[in-house]
Design a protein around this motif. Structure first.
Motif: not given
Length: 145
Positions: A41-45, A134-145
């Motif tokens: 899971n860690v490698a895929a993330t 300092t969030n740039d964009g802002p761009v915030t994305i969730m990743v789950e593996k």
């Protein structure tokens, strides 16, 4: 593994008033090892994080990855990403891996991302941390593996 990615121009983490990790342009990554997570899971993330095309190209489109931009990463352990808010008003965190499992997986995530050539700053697992960014964009994305 769950990871909340925030594209940043700068990020830092402090413990007891002392900065212990930081990054310039790149990502602040809040990471949570979940029950049942493994090294796979860690490698895929890690692979998803470093290759996700969320940085601007010359035309202003999100078309470049952390690797493409030579960006850095500040990785913070964040067990509250496992919060279950489906019942009542007090979140439950039983979906998070216990600390004796979560800490090695967190360390492995930091190491794996660094092995891609990314400069990695770290928080303190289980520590009382203050995170600035300092969030740039802002761009915030969730990743789950």
């Amino acid at each position: 593994m769950r990871a909340l990615l925030q594209r940043v121009t700068h990020g830092s983490v402090s413990v007891g008033g002392k900065v212990i990790g930081e990054t310039g342009p790149g990502l602040v990554i809040l990471a949570c090892a979940m029950q049942g997570d493994t090294a796979e899971n860690v490698a895929a993330t890690a692979k998803k994080i470093v290759n996700l095309r969320i940085f601007k190209d010359d035309d202003g489109r999100m078309n470049r990855s952390l690797l493409d931009t030579n960006g850095g990463a500040l990785i913070i352990s964040q067990f509250t990403l496992a919060a279950d808010t489906s019942r009542g008003n007090r979140p439950g965190f039983s979906a998070a891996a216990p600390p004796d499992v979560g800490e090695p997986l967190y360390d492995l995530l930091c190491e794996t991302i660094a092995n891609y050539g990314v400069s990695v700053g770290k928080g303190q697992f289980g520590g009382d941390m203050q995170v600035s960014l300092t969030n740039d964009g802002p761009v915030t994305i969730m990743v789950e593996k």
